[in-house]
Write a protein that holds these residues in place. Structure first.
Motif, PDB file in Angstrom:
ATOM      1  N   ASP A  95      51.837  24.909   3.353  1.00  0.00           N
ATOM      2  CA  ASP A  95      51.878  25.759   4.534  1.00  0.00           C
ATOM      3  C   ASP A  95      52.774  25.124   5.601  1.00  0.00           C
ATOM      4  OD1 ASP A  95      50.065  23.673   4.868  1.00  0.00           O
ATOM      5  OD2 ASP A  95      48.631  24.856   6.027  1.00  0.00           O
ATOM      6  N   GLY A 122      45.214  37.946   1.414  1.00  0.00           N
ATOM      7  CA  GLY A 122      45.852  36.751   1.985  1.00  0.00           C
ATOM      8  C   GLY A 122      46.526  35.921   0.907  1.00  0.00           C
ATOM      9  N   VAL A 257      51.371  30.844   2.940  1.00  0.00           N
ATOM     10  CA  VAL A 257      50.469  31.170   4.051  1.00  0.00           C
ATOM     11  C   VAL A 257      49.037  30.745   3.697  1.00  0.00           C
ATOM     12  CG1 VAL A 257      49.571  33.004   5.522  1.00  0.00           C
ATOM     13  CG2 VAL A 257      51.963  33.079   4.751  1.00  0.00           C
ATOM     14  N   ASN A 258      48.478  29.911   4.550  1.00  0.00           N
ATOM     15  CA  ASN A 258      47.177  29.286   4.299  1.00  0.00           C
ATOM     16  C   ASN A 258      46.098  30.007   5.107  1.00  0.00           C
ATOM     17  OD1 ASN A 258      45.093  27.504   3.805  1.00  0.00           O
ATOM     18  ND2 ASN A 258      45.961  25.822   4.988  1.00  0.00           N
ATOM     19  N   ASP A 259      45.712  31.194   4.645  1.00  0.00           N
ATOM     20  CA  ASP A 259      44.797  32.018   5.445  1.00  0.00           C
ATOM     21  C   ASP A 259      43.598  32.521   4.635  1.00  0.00           C
ATOM     22  OD1 ASP A 259      46.048  33.779   3.740  1.00  0.00           O
ATOM     23  OD2 ASP A 259      46.754  35.155   5.297  1.00  0.00           O
ATOM     24  N   TYR A 260      43.385  31.989   3.440  1.00  0.00           N
ATOM     25  CA  TYR A 260      42.425  32.638   2.536  1.00  0.00           C
ATOM     26  C   TYR A 260      41.179  31.806   2.236  1.00  0.00           C
ATOM     27  CZ  TYR A 260      45.308  29.721  -0.475  1.00  0.00           C
ATOM     28  OH  TYR A 260      46.011  28.667  -0.988  1.00  0.00           O
TER      29      TYR A 260
END
Ligand SMILES: O=C(O)CCC(=O)C(=O)O
Ligand SMILES: [Fe+2]
Length: 292
Positions: A95, A122, A257-260
Motif C-alpha cells: 500500500d 475493496g 489499496v489496503n482497505d479490506y
C-alpha cells in the motif's frame, strides 16, 4: 481465428482484454494481439481465468525468463510464483507507490498477478502511467531529469522491521540484503520496445538522485512521488474472482489499496525479467530500441 477484443479503460492506461483463455498456449496471432495491447495500454486485465500455478507460470514464461523473489513465499507447484496472502495478521506492504523489483540491475519487464481469493469488497489495485506523468512536466525539467541517475535500494523497500522481512525470517532477509546492494538506474527511462520516455523513480525503492545534495534530491524525489499520484495518470482496477492483471513494469507504478481488513485477500504473482534500463542519450552499446 482468435476473437480477442481490447476495451480501453482510460485514454492512456489500462485495457480489458476479452476472448483470451490464458490456461492454454495462445496461438501466434493471439499472442501478438496480447503483446501489442500490453505495450499500448501498459496494464491489461483478463477476467474469469482458471489457471493452475503451472499454467500461470507458463503464460508468464512466454514473455521471458522469470524472477524468483528473495523474500515472498513461493507457490509450491511453481516456485517462481509467489503468494501474497493478506489478512489481519499479515497486512499488505504494497500500500505504497512502487515499481516492482527496481532494486536489481535488470528489473522486471512485467508482473502478472492473479486473484485467488478476494475480500467481499475493496482490495483494488491502482496503476499510474509514467509516460503521462513524464509528459506533464515542463520541457526544461524533463531535460534536467533526463541526465540523472538514481539509487534504488532493496533495503529501502524491505527494511528489517518490515512486514515482508518478518514473514521471511531473519536469515532469509539477511541473505537477501547481502545479495542486493544498491543499484543505479536512469531517472528517465527510454522504453526498450516502444521508444517512449517515462519517469523511472518510485517511492518504494528509489533512495536518492546521484550527484545532487541530499536536500535537492529529497525535494525533487518527493515532488515526483507526489506528481505520479495525479488522478489523470491513474487507472483503478476493481478485482473480480480469477482476474489477471498483466502490467508493463518499465513504464508504470502501482499501489495496492489496503482497505479490506479483517477480510482475507490472496493473490499469486509471476514476474518476468527485463533488460537494463537506459535513457536514449546514454544507451549502452549493442542495445537497440524497437522504435529505431
Ligand atoms: O496486491 C496487489 O494488488 C498488488 C501487489 C503488488 O504490489 C504486486 O503484486 O506487485
Ligand atoms: Fe508490486
Amino acid at each position: 481465428m482468435s476473437r480477442i477484443e481490447i476495451k480501453p479503460l482510460t485514454p492512456t492506461l489500462g485495457a480489458l482484454v476479452e476472448g483470451a483463455d490464458l490456461s492454454r498456449p495462445l496461438d501466434d496471432e493471439a499472442f501478438a494481439q496480447v503483446k501489442a495491447a500490453f505495450l499500448k495500454h501498459k496494464v491489461i486485465f483478463f477476467e474469469d481465468q482458471h489457471l493452475t500455478p503451472v499454467q500461470h507460470r507458463d503464460f508468464a514464461a512466454r514473455f521471458g525468463a522469470l524472477h524468483t523473489h528473495p523474500l515472498y513465499p513461493g507457490v509450491p507447484e511453481a516456485p517462481e510464483l509467489f503468494i501474497l496472502d493478506n489478512h489481519a495478521d499479515n497486512p499488505t506492504d504494497n500500500d505504497s507507490w512502487h515499481t516492482d523489483v527496481t532494486f536489481i540491475e535488470t528489473p522486471p519487464m512485467a508482473s502478472i498477478l492473479y486473484a485467488k481469493h478476494l475480500p467481499p469488497v475493496g482490495g483494488d489495485t491502482i496503476w499510474s502511467d509514467m509516460k503521462a506523468a513524464y509528459d506533464a512536466l515542463s520541457p526544461a525539467f524533463r531535460e534536467f531529469l533526463s541526465g540523472l541517475d538514481a539509487v534504488h535500494d532493496f533495503a529501502r523497500g524491505f527494511p528489517q522491521r518490515g512486514i515482508v522481512a518478518k514473514g521471511a525470517g531473519e536469515d532469509k532477509h539477511a541473505k537477501a540484503l547481502a545479495e542486493h546492494p544498491p543499484v543505479l538506474h536512469p531517472v528517465v527511462r527510454t522504453h526498450p520496445e516502444t521508444g517512449e520516455d517515462a519517469l523511472f523513480v518510485n517511492f518504494g525503492f528509489t533512495e536518492r538522485i546521484k550527484g545532487l545534495r541530499r536536500k535537492e534530491s529529497d525535494a525533487i524525489l518527493n515532488m515526483l512521488f507526489e506528481h505520479v499520484t495525479k488522478p489523470e495518470f491513474l487507472v483503478r482496477w476493481r478485482w473480480t474472482p480469477n482476474a489477471v492483471a498483466f502490467w508493463d513494469n518499465r513504464i508504470t507504478q502501482h499501489y495496492a489499496v489496503n482497505d479490506y481488513l479483517p477480510h482475507r485477500r490472496i493473490m499469486n504473482r509471476a514476474t518476468v525479467l527485463g533488460d537494463r534500463p537506459y535513457h536514449r542519450s546514454r544507451k549502452p552499446a549493442g542495445l537497440k530500441t524497437a522504435a529505431e
